[in-house]
Design a protein around this motif. Structure first.
Motif, PDB file in Angstrom:
ATOM      1  N   THR A  84       0.851  -1.189   0.000  1.00  0.00           N
ATOM      2  CA  THR A  84       0.000   0.000   0.000  1.00  0.00           C
ATOM      3  C   THR A  84       0.885   1.236   0.000  1.00  0.00           C
ATOM      4  O   THR A  84       1.977   1.228   0.549  1.00  0.00           O
ATOM      5  N   TRP A 144      -5.612   2.786   6.397  1.00  0.00           N
ATOM      6  CA  TRP A 144      -6.034   1.397   6.611  1.00  0.00           C
ATOM      7  C   TRP A 144      -7.300   1.361   7.445  1.00  0.00           C
ATOM      8  O   TRP A 144      -7.412   2.077   8.447  1.00  0.00           O
ATOM      9  N   ARG A 174     -10.463   4.874  10.060  1.00  0.00           N
ATOM     10  CA  ARG A 174      -9.231   4.473   9.398  1.00  0.00           C
ATOM     11  C   ARG A 174      -8.036   5.136  10.080  1.00  0.00           C
ATOM     12  O   ARG A 174      -8.192   6.127  10.776  1.00  0.00           O
ATOM     13  N   ARG A 204      -0.906   3.873   7.815  1.00  0.00           N
ATOM     14  CA  ARG A 204      -0.243   2.570   7.918  1.00  0.00           C
ATOM     15  C   ARG A 204       0.584   2.472   9.194  1.00  0.00           C
ATOM     16  O   ARG A 204       0.469   1.507   9.953  1.00  0.00           O
ATOM     17  N   ALA A 262      -1.618   2.341  12.266  1.00  0.00           N
ATOM     18  CA  ALA A 262      -2.302   1.048  12.346  1.00  0.00           C
ATOM     19  C   ALA A 262      -1.368  -0.029  12.901  1.00  0.00           C
ATOM     20  O   ALA A 262      -1.753  -0.805  13.784  1.00  0.00           O
TER      21      ALA A 262
END
Length: 81
Positions: free
Chosen positions: A4, A10, A23, A26, A29
Motif C-alpha cells: 500500500t 487502513w 481508518r 499505515r 495502524a
C-alpha cells in the motif's frame, strides 16, 4: 516494497453492516496493533503470576511482550524503504 502507498489509510474497525467506522495511517495502524498485543500479553503475564504459575511461563509471556512489538517495528521500518 509495500503493498500500500505510504499515505494510504487502513481500515481499523468495521460496523455490523460492513462499513468502515474509522481508518488510520499505515504506521499508526501497525503501532496500534503492536501496542494492543503488548498490553494483552502484559495482562496475561500478570494474571499468570498472580496464580503462582511456574516462572518459565511468566518469562516466556514477558519475552513475547518484547518480541512481538519489535517484529511490528521491523515491519514498519521495512515498509518505509
Amino acid at each position: 516494497m509495500s503493498n500500500t502507498p505510504g499515505d494510504a489509510q487502513w481500515p481499523m474497525q468495521w460496523s455490523l453492516s460492513g462499513k468502515v467506522n474509522w481508518r488510520a495511517s499505515r504506521n499508526t495502524a501497525l503501532a496500534l496493533t503492536a501496542g494492543s498485543v503488548s498490553i494483552i500479553l502484559l495482562i496475561v503475564a500478570i494474571a499468570v503470576n498472580s496464580t503462582n504459575q511456574p516462572t518459565p511461563l511468566i518469562v516466556v509471556a514477558l519475552i513475547d511482550a518484547i518480541i512481538i512489538p519489535a517484529y511490528f517495528v521491523a515491519g514498519v521500518l521495512d515498509l518505509r524503504t
